[in-house]
Design a protein around this motif. Sequence first.
Motif, PDB file in Angstrom:
ATOM      1  N   VAL A  73      -1.659  -0.599  -8.258  1.00 63.11           N
ATOM      2  CA  VAL A  73      -1.570   0.703  -8.921  1.00 63.11           C
ATOM      3  C   VAL A  73      -2.656   0.828  -9.992  1.00 63.11           C
ATOM      4  CG1 VAL A  73      -0.118   2.155 -10.385  1.00 63.11           C
ATOM      5  CG2 VAL A  73       0.868   1.050  -8.375  1.00 63.11           C
ATOM      6  N   GLU A  74      -2.863  -0.197 -10.761  1.00 62.99           N
ATOM      7  CA  GLU A  74      -3.915  -0.171 -11.780  1.00 62.99           C
ATOM      8  C   GLU A  74      -5.295  -0.037 -11.146  1.00 62.99           C
ATOM      9  OE1 GLU A  74      -5.650  -0.239 -15.623  1.00 62.99           O
ATOM     10  OE2 GLU A  74      -3.606   0.159 -14.939  1.00 62.99           O
ATOM     11  N   ALA A  75      -5.483  -0.618  -9.975  1.00 61.11           N
ATOM     12  CA  ALA A  75      -6.776  -0.538  -9.292  1.00 61.11           C
ATOM     13  C   ALA A  75      -7.199   0.911  -9.070  1.00 61.11           C
ATOM     14  CB  ALA A  75      -6.709  -1.292  -7.968  1.00 61.11           C
ATOM     15  N   TYR A  76      -6.251   1.778  -8.827  1.00 61.38           N
ATOM     16  CA  TYR A  76      -6.567   3.184  -8.598  1.00 61.38           C
ATOM     17  C   TYR A  76      -7.082   3.864  -9.863  1.00 61.38           C
ATOM     18  CZ  TYR A  76      -3.706   2.329  -4.421  1.00 61.38           C
ATOM     19  OH  TYR A  76      -3.176   1.821  -3.267  1.00 61.38           O
ATOM     20  N   THR A  77      -6.693   3.389 -11.014  1.00 59.88           N
ATOM     21  CA  THR A  77      -7.096   4.030 -12.275  1.00 59.88           C
ATOM     22  C   THR A  77      -8.490   3.628 -12.728  1.00 59.88           C
ATOM     23  OG1 THR A  77      -6.225   2.348 -13.800  1.00 59.88           O
ATOM     24  CG2 THR A  77      -4.672   4.034 -12.999  1.00 59.88           C
ATOM     25  N   VAL A  78      -9.054   2.570 -12.145  1.00 60.89           N
ATOM     26  CA  VAL A  78     -10.345   2.049 -12.609  1.00 60.89           C
ATOM     27  C   VAL A  78     -11.423   2.101 -11.531  1.00 60.89           C
ATOM     28  CG1 VAL A  78      -9.331   0.588 -14.409  1.00 60.89           C
ATOM     29  CG2 VAL A  78      -9.623  -0.337 -12.093  1.00 60.89           C
ATOM     30  N   LYS A 110       0.848  -1.204   0.000  1.00 59.55           N
ATOM     31  CA  LYS A 110       0.000   0.000   0.000  1.00 59.55           C
ATOM     32  C   LYS A 110       0.877   1.245   0.000  1.00 59.55           C
ATOM     33  CE  LYS A 110      -2.675   2.545   3.204  1.00 59.55           C
ATOM     34  NZ  LYS A 110      -3.352   2.598   4.487  1.00 59.55           N
ATOM     35  N   ASN A 111       1.869   1.291   0.861  1.00 64.26           N
ATOM     36  CA  ASN A 111       2.770   2.443   0.921  1.00 64.26           C
ATOM     37  C   ASN A 111       3.532   2.623  -0.393  1.00 64.26           C
ATOM     38  OD1 ASN A 111       1.963   3.006   3.531  1.00 64.26           O
ATOM     39  ND2 ASN A 111       3.650   1.879   4.464  1.00 64.26           N
ATOM     40  N   SER A 112       3.989   1.530  -0.984  1.00 64.21           N
ATOM     41  CA  SER A 112       4.690   1.608  -2.274  1.00 64.21           C
ATOM     42  C   SER A 112       3.772   2.139  -3.361  1.00 64.21           C
ATOM     43  CB  SER A 112       5.232   0.234  -2.669  1.00 64.21           C
ATOM     44  OG  SER A 112       6.230  -0.185  -1.779  1.00 64.21           O
ATOM     45  N   SER A 113       2.525   1.690  -3.357  1.00 66.45           N
ATOM     46  CA  SER A 113       1.579   2.155  -4.381  1.00 66.45           C
ATOM     47  C   SER A 113       1.306   3.646  -4.239  1.00 66.45           C
ATOM     48  CB  SER A 113       0.278   1.351  -4.317  1.00 66.45           C
ATOM     49  OG  SER A 113      -0.494   1.688  -3.175  1.00 66.45           O
ATOM     50  N   PHE A 114       1.250   4.143  -3.007  1.00 68.45           N
ATOM     51  CA  PHE A 114       1.046   5.571  -2.796  1.00 68.45           C
ATOM     52  C   PHE A 114       2.263   6.362  -3.270  1.00 68.45           C
ATOM     53  CE2 PHE A 114      -2.185   5.381   0.988  1.00 68.45           C
ATOM     54  CZ  PHE A 114      -3.103   4.753   0.167  1.00 68.45           C
ATOM     55  N   MET A 115       3.434   5.789  -3.101  1.00 67.90           N
ATOM     56  CA  MET A 115       4.649   6.449  -3.557  1.00 67.90           C
ATOM     57  C   MET A 115       4.635   6.598  -5.081  1.00 67.90           C
ATOM     58  SD  MET A 115       8.510   5.394  -2.545  1.00 67.90           S
ATOM     59  CE  MET A 115       9.197   4.556  -3.940  1.00 67.90           C
ATOM     60  N   ILE A 116       4.109   5.612  -5.769  1.00 68.84           N
ATOM     61  CA  ILE A 116       4.059   5.621  -7.238  1.00 68.84           C
ATOM     62  C   ILE A 116       2.892   6.453  -7.752  1.00 68.84           C
ATOM     63  CG2 ILE A 116       3.649   4.160  -9.269  1.00 68.84           C
ATOM     64  CD1 ILE A 116       5.157   1.927  -7.664  1.00 68.84           C
ATOM     65  N   PHE A 117       1.708   6.267  -7.176  1.00 76.62           N
ATOM     66  CA  PHE A 117       0.480   6.846  -7.733  1.00 76.62           C
ATOM     67  C   PHE A 117      -0.033   8.058  -6.966  1.00 76.62           C
ATOM     68  CE2 PHE A 117      -3.940   6.983  -9.114  1.00 76.62           C
ATOM     69  CZ  PHE A 117      -3.828   6.692 -10.459  1.00 76.62           C
ATOM     70  N   GLY A 118       0.416   8.212  -5.738  1.00 74.64           N
ATOM     71  CA  GLY A 118      -0.093   9.278  -4.882  1.00 74.64           C
ATOM     72  C   GLY A 118      -1.060   8.719  -3.852  1.00 74.64           C
ATOM     73  N   GLU A 119      -1.220   9.474  -2.803  1.00 76.44           N
ATOM     74  CA  GLU A 119      -2.105   9.073  -1.696  1.00 76.44           C
ATOM     75  C   GLU A 119      -3.516   8.821  -2.222  1.00 76.44           C
ATOM     76  OE1 GLU A 119      -2.049   8.461   2.514  1.00 76.44           O
ATOM     77  OE2 GLU A 119      -0.424   9.256   1.314  1.00 76.44           O
ATOM     78  N   GLN A 120      -4.158   7.783  -1.711  1.00 73.48           N
ATOM     79  CA  GLN A 120      -5.496   7.401  -2.149  1.00 73.48           C
ATOM     80  C   GLN A 120      -6.438   7.309  -0.956  1.00 73.48           C
ATOM     81  OE1 GLN A 120      -6.515   6.545  -5.580  1.00 73.48           O
ATOM     82  NE2 GLN A 120      -4.707   7.854  -5.711  1.00 73.48           N
ATOM     83  N   LYS A 121      -7.666   7.735  -1.167  1.00 74.64           N
ATOM     84  CA  LYS A 121      -8.703   7.578  -0.150  1.00 74.64           C
ATOM     85  C   LYS A 121      -9.310   6.185  -0.255  1.00 74.64           C
ATOM     86  CE  LYS A 121     -10.016  12.430  -0.067  1.00 74.64           C
ATOM     87  NZ  LYS A 121     -11.083  13.396  -0.271  1.00 74.64           N
ATOM     88  N   ASN A 122      -9.887   5.751   0.835  1.00 70.94           N
ATOM     89  CA  ASN A 122     -10.638   4.495   0.883  1.00 70.94           C
ATOM     90  C   ASN A 122      -9.824   3.286   0.423  1.00 70.94           C
ATOM     91  OD1 ASN A 122     -12.676   6.082   1.832  1.00 70.94           O
ATOM     92  ND2 ASN A 122     -13.937   5.935   0.010  1.00 70.94           N
ATOM     93  N   VAL A 123      -8.597   3.232   0.929  1.00 71.29           N
ATOM     94  CA  VAL A 123      -7.727   2.070   0.749  1.00 71.29           C
ATOM     95  C   VAL A 123      -7.226   1.702   2.139  1.00 71.29           C
ATOM     96  CG1 VAL A 123      -5.615   1.144  -0.284  1.00 71.29           C
ATOM     97  CG2 VAL A 123      -7.010   2.802  -1.548  1.00 71.29           C
ATOM     98  N   GLU A 124      -7.578   0.525   2.592  1.00 72.73           N
ATOM     99  CA  GLU A 124      -7.198   0.070   3.926  1.00 72.73           C
ATOM    100  C   GLU A 124      -6.342  -1.185   3.811  1.00 72.73           C
ATOM    101  OE1 GLU A 124      -7.848   1.517   6.929  1.00 72.73           O
ATOM    102  OE2 GLU A 124      -8.733   3.177   5.803  1.00 72.73           O
ATOM    103  N   ALA A 125      -5.295  -1.240   4.597  1.00 71.55           N
ATOM    104  CA  ALA A 125      -4.459  -2.439   4.679  1.00 71.55           C
ATOM    105  C   ALA A 125      -4.837  -3.205   5.941  1.00 71.55           C
ATOM    106  CB  ALA A 125      -2.985  -2.067   4.712  1.00 71.55           C
ATOM    107  N   VAL A 126      -5.042  -4.502   5.786  1.00 68.93           N
ATOM    108  CA  VAL A 126      -5.348  -5.378   6.911  1.00 68.93           C
ATOM    109  C   VAL A 126      -4.343  -6.506   6.890  1.00 68.93           C
ATOM    110  CG1 VAL A 126      -7.039  -6.953   7.922  1.00 68.93           C
ATOM    111  CG2 VAL A 126      -7.806  -4.799   6.891  1.00 68.93           C
ATOM    112  N   VAL A 127      -3.593  -6.643   7.981  1.00 68.55           N
ATOM    113  CA  VAL A 127      -2.561  -7.678   8.048  1.00 68.55           C
ATOM    114  C   VAL A 127      -2.910  -8.718   9.102  1.00 68.55           C
ATOM    115  CG1 VAL A 127      -0.766  -6.104   7.249  1.00 68.55           C
ATOM    116  CG2 VAL A 127      -1.109  -6.421   9.678  1.00 68.55           C
ATOM    117  N   LEU A 128      -2.544  -9.941   8.809  1.00 65.81           N
ATOM    118  CA  LEU A 128      -2.665 -11.045   9.757  1.00 65.81           C
ATOM    119  C   LEU A 128      -1.291 -11.292  10.352  1.00 65.81           C
ATOM    120  CD1 LEU A 128      -4.219 -13.422  11.057  1.00 65.81           C
ATOM    121  CD2 LEU A 128      -3.507 -14.787   9.063  1.00 65.81           C
TER     122      LEU A 128
END
Length: 135
Positions: free
Chosen positions: A99-104, A17-35
């Motif tokens: 990253v593509e998910a943010y464009t669609v 998630k952090n890497s994708s924000f670095m490439i595409f910019g900060e995004q709303k409504n994206v949550e990371a959930v880790v186990l």
Amino acid sequence: MIDYIVTSHGNFAEGIKNSSFMIFGEQKNVEAVVLHPNESPEELNSKFQEALAKFDKDDQVIFLVDLFGGSPFNAASQIVAEHTDRMALITGLNLSMLVEAYTVREQPLDQVVPHLEETAKAGVRHLEIKDSQEG
């Protein structure tokens, strides 16, 4: 707009998630959930519910999951099964997919899911270097 829950075993989801924000910019409504190790399926489900509570009740949601058949997949698939009209799940999470998910995000869920699946597959490539000493 489609919301995303990025989920994984360990901290992979946070990192990607952090890497994708670095490439595409900060995004709303994206949550990371880790186990984390030693967490139960119930604890994971609680984390999913907390993430979903941050979104509007009727938003479309896609779970982007690291591994088919793992605990994050199993927990998320139970949630998706109860909301098939507005939720989906895709496994094989990779950076190209995210990253593509943010464009669609503005497209219909039923079109986004197969597109992201193909994007993830296309993100796996092999660099073939030809031997310059062929004779």
